[in-house]
Design an enzyme around this catalytic site. Structure first.
Site, PDB file in Angstrom:
ATOM      1  CE1 TYR A 156      -3.420   2.810   1.062  1.00  0.00           C
ATOM      2  CE2 TYR A 156      -1.883   3.253   2.856  1.00  0.00           C
ATOM      3  CZ  TYR A 156      -2.979   3.620   2.102  1.00  0.00           C
ATOM      4  OH  TYR A 156      -3.631   4.793   2.382  1.00  0.00           O
TER       5      TYR A 156
HETATM    6  N1  LIG Z   1      -8.327   6.837   6.543  1.00  0.00           N
HETATM    7  C1  LIG Z   1      -7.014   6.904   6.686  1.00  0.00           C
HETATM    8  O1  LIG Z   1      -6.455   6.662   7.782  1.00  0.00           O
HETATM    9  C2  LIG Z   1      -6.152   7.300   5.517  1.00  0.00           C
HETATM   10  C3  LIG Z   1      -4.830   7.715   5.799  1.00  0.00           C
HETATM   11  C4  LIG Z   1      -4.006   8.089   4.754  1.00  0.00           C
HETATM   12  C5  LIG Z   1      -4.479   8.054   3.465  1.00  0.00           C
HETATM   13  N2  LIG Z   1      -5.762   7.646   3.206  1.00  0.00           N
HETATM   14  C6  LIG Z   1      -6.182   7.638   1.801  1.00  0.00           C
HETATM   15  O2  LIG Z   1      -7.317   8.479   1.676  1.00  0.00           O
HETATM   16  C7  LIG Z   1      -8.144   8.017   0.601  1.00  0.00           C
HETATM   17  C8  LIG Z   1      -9.566   7.884   1.082  1.00  0.00           C
HETATM   18  O3  LIG Z   1      -9.622   6.974   2.162  1.00  0.00           O
HETATM   19  P1  LIG Z   1     -10.853   6.954   3.191  1.00  0.00           P
HETATM   20  O4  LIG Z   1     -10.257   6.770   4.534  1.00  0.00           O
HETATM   21  O5  LIG Z   1     -11.752   8.075   2.929  1.00  0.00           O
HETATM   22  O6  LIG Z   1     -11.542   5.575   2.760  1.00  0.00           O
HETATM   23  P2  LIG Z   1     -13.097   5.137   2.870  1.00  0.00           P
HETATM   24  O7  LIG Z   1     -13.780   5.857   3.972  1.00  0.00           O
HETATM   25  O8  LIG Z   1     -13.056   3.646   2.919  1.00  0.00           O
HETATM   26  O9  LIG Z   1     -13.751   5.628   1.488  1.00  0.00           O
HETATM   27  C9  LIG Z   1     -13.248   5.095   0.270  1.00  0.00           C
HETATM   28  C10 LIG Z   1     -13.884   5.786  -0.906  1.00  0.00           C
HETATM   29  O10 LIG Z   1     -13.228   5.298  -2.097  1.00  0.00           O
HETATM   30  C11 LIG Z   1     -14.206   4.654  -2.938  1.00  0.00           C
HETATM   31  N3  LIG Z   1     -13.565   3.477  -3.551  1.00  0.00           N
HETATM   32  C12 LIG Z   1     -13.074   2.382  -2.932  1.00  0.00           C
HETATM   33  N4  LIG Z   1     -12.564   1.536  -3.862  1.00  0.00           N
HETATM   34  C13 LIG Z   1     -12.736   2.118  -5.070  1.00  0.00           C
HETATM   35  C14 LIG Z   1     -12.454   1.739  -6.406  1.00  0.00           C
HETATM   36  N5  LIG Z   1     -11.869   0.561  -6.725  1.00  0.00           N
HETATM   37  N6  LIG Z   1     -12.781   2.592  -7.401  1.00  0.00           N
HETATM   38  C15 LIG Z   1     -13.374   3.766  -7.119  1.00  0.00           C
HETATM   39  N7  LIG Z   1     -13.704   4.185  -5.890  1.00  0.00           N
HETATM   40  C16 LIG Z   1     -13.381   3.354  -4.875  1.00  0.00           C
HETATM   41  C17 LIG Z   1     -15.377   4.289  -2.036  1.00  0.00           C
HETATM   42  O11 LIG Z   1     -16.578   4.175  -2.812  1.00  0.00           O
HETATM   43  P3  LIG Z   1     -17.858   3.301  -2.279  1.00  0.00           P
HETATM   44  O12 LIG Z   1     -18.492   4.131  -1.163  1.00  0.00           O
HETATM   45  O13 LIG Z   1     -18.768   3.159  -3.446  1.00  0.00           O
HETATM   46  O14 LIG Z   1     -17.315   2.020  -1.781  1.00  0.00           O
HETATM   47  C18 LIG Z   1     -15.370   5.492  -1.070  1.00  0.00           C
HETATM   48  O15 LIG Z   1     -15.974   6.621  -1.686  1.00  0.00           O
HETATM   49  C19 LIG Z   1      -7.502   6.722   0.098  1.00  0.00           C
HETATM   50  O16 LIG Z   1      -6.720   6.996  -1.042  1.00  0.00           O
HETATM   51  C20 LIG Z   1      -6.613   6.295   1.258  1.00  0.00           C
HETATM   52  O17 LIG Z   1      -5.529   5.526   0.810  1.00  0.00           O
HETATM   53  C21 LIG Z   1      -6.599   7.274   4.212  1.00  0.00           C
END
Ligand SMILES: NC(=O)c1ccc[n+]([C@@H]2O[C@H](COP(=O)([O-])OP(=O)(O)OC[C@H]3O[C@@H](n4cnc5c(N)ncnc54)[C@H](OP(=O)(O)O)[C@@H]3O)[C@@H](O)[C@H]2O)c1
Length: 251
Positions: A156
């Site tokens: 990742y």
């Molecule tokens: N949360 C953390 O601690 C964290 C930390 C650092 C970076 N990030 C990064 O921040 C970003 C968002 O994460 P989050 O925490 O907001 O995650 P999240 O709450 O799980 O939301 C994920 C989002 O991405 C969409 N998604 C998932 N798989 C996809 C795919 N194959 N194609 C298109 N859309 C997809 C989902 O759509 P659906 O609702 O339709 O499933 C949802 O809108 C990611 O890039 C993650 O790597 C997160």
């Protein structure tokens, strides 16, 4: 006329907060979702209630073969809902977490992470270039895990590291069109990500808070305003930058 931002994965978590913050800055917003249309529609209603144009489109960023059709559909949505033929900002946010040690990561897990976090963001952006206005911007999303290492995130974090390198190349090459490209690296944030572990595992939450200068883990609301800043004239001289938004995690 309002500027238009496209946020991938805007139906939940960080992407939803980014969409809200962009609307609060006066932008119209298109979000994408993978499968959860109901949540995406709620975000659209929320953005509209703030007085902005908004739309939700289905997109699987793991399937690069679908991007041409997505761009065609986007052009039609831009025409009918937004009365324009360009977007001004693209936020490559969609993503998932897979927890596996380096020794145990399977090729399938590796390919899934690569397709969503690197190949998808690479080629989606490439396909969107003709639709992106000169003078606009791209915000890629990385992670604190690309700076520090925490067991279980080798694949990742490596994909996010690739995005950090790509960001500099995009900034250099797209600078000719006055397109700014930056990357935001959130620390651990309470969302559904990775099965909601940061939010729902109390021990993990407390440990991460203890390793963070500001003494807590992040909330979605900590991130959206930074993305919205980068998608504004306030950031007109900011490009090729990695901005970590982690409250000072593991420093
Ligand atoms: N949360 C953390 O601690 C964290 C930390 C650092 C970076 N990030 C990064 O921040 C970003 C968002 O994460 P989050 O925490 O907001 O995650 P999240 O709450 O799980 O939301 C994920 C989002 O991405 C969409 N998604 C998932 N798989 C996809 C795919 N194959 N194609 C298109 N859309 C997809 C989902 O759509 P659906 O609702 O339709 O499933 C949802 O809108 C990611 O890039 C993650 O790597 C997160």
């Amino acid at each position: 006329m309002s500027k238009v931002a496209l946020v991938t994965g805007g139906s939940r978590g960080l992407g939803k907060n980014m969409a809200e913050a962009l609307a609060d800055k006066g932008l119209d917003v298109i979000i994408t979702y993978k499968s959860n249309q109901e949540e995406a529609d709620k975000v659209v209603a929320l953005l509209e209630s703030k007085g902005h144009k908004a739309a939700a489109m289905a997109l699987d960023t793991a399937v690069s073969g679908s991007f041409e059709e997505f761009v065609t559909n986007l052009q039609s949505v831009l025409d009918t809902v937004f009365q324009t033929n360009h977007i001004d900002y693209l936020v490559n946010n969609a993503g998932i977490g897979i927890h596996a040690s380096f020794a145990e990561t399977t090729e399938e897990q590796f390919d899934t992470l690569m397709n969503i976090h690197f190949k998808g963001a690479f080629f989606l952006t490439q396909k969107l270039l003709p639709v992106l206005n000169d003078g606009g911007g791209i915000v890629n999303i990385s992670t604190g895990l690309a700076r520090f290492s925490s067991p279980g995130y080798a694949a990742y974090a490596a994909m996010k590291g690739a995005m950090e390198t790509l960001t500099k190349y995009q900034a250099k090459e797209l600078g000719a069109r006055k397109i700014r490209v930056n990357i935001v690296a959130p620390g651990a944030i309470e969302t559904d990500f990775g099965g909601g572990v940061v939010r729902d595992n109390n021990e993990m939450n407390a440990f991460l808070a203890s390793q963070t200068a500001l003494g807590r883990v992040g909330l979605p609301d900590d991130i959206g305003t930074v993305v919205a800043f980068l998608c504004s004239e306030d950031a007109k001289w900011v490009t090729a930058q990695r901005i970590e938004v982690s409250g000072g995690m593991f420093i």
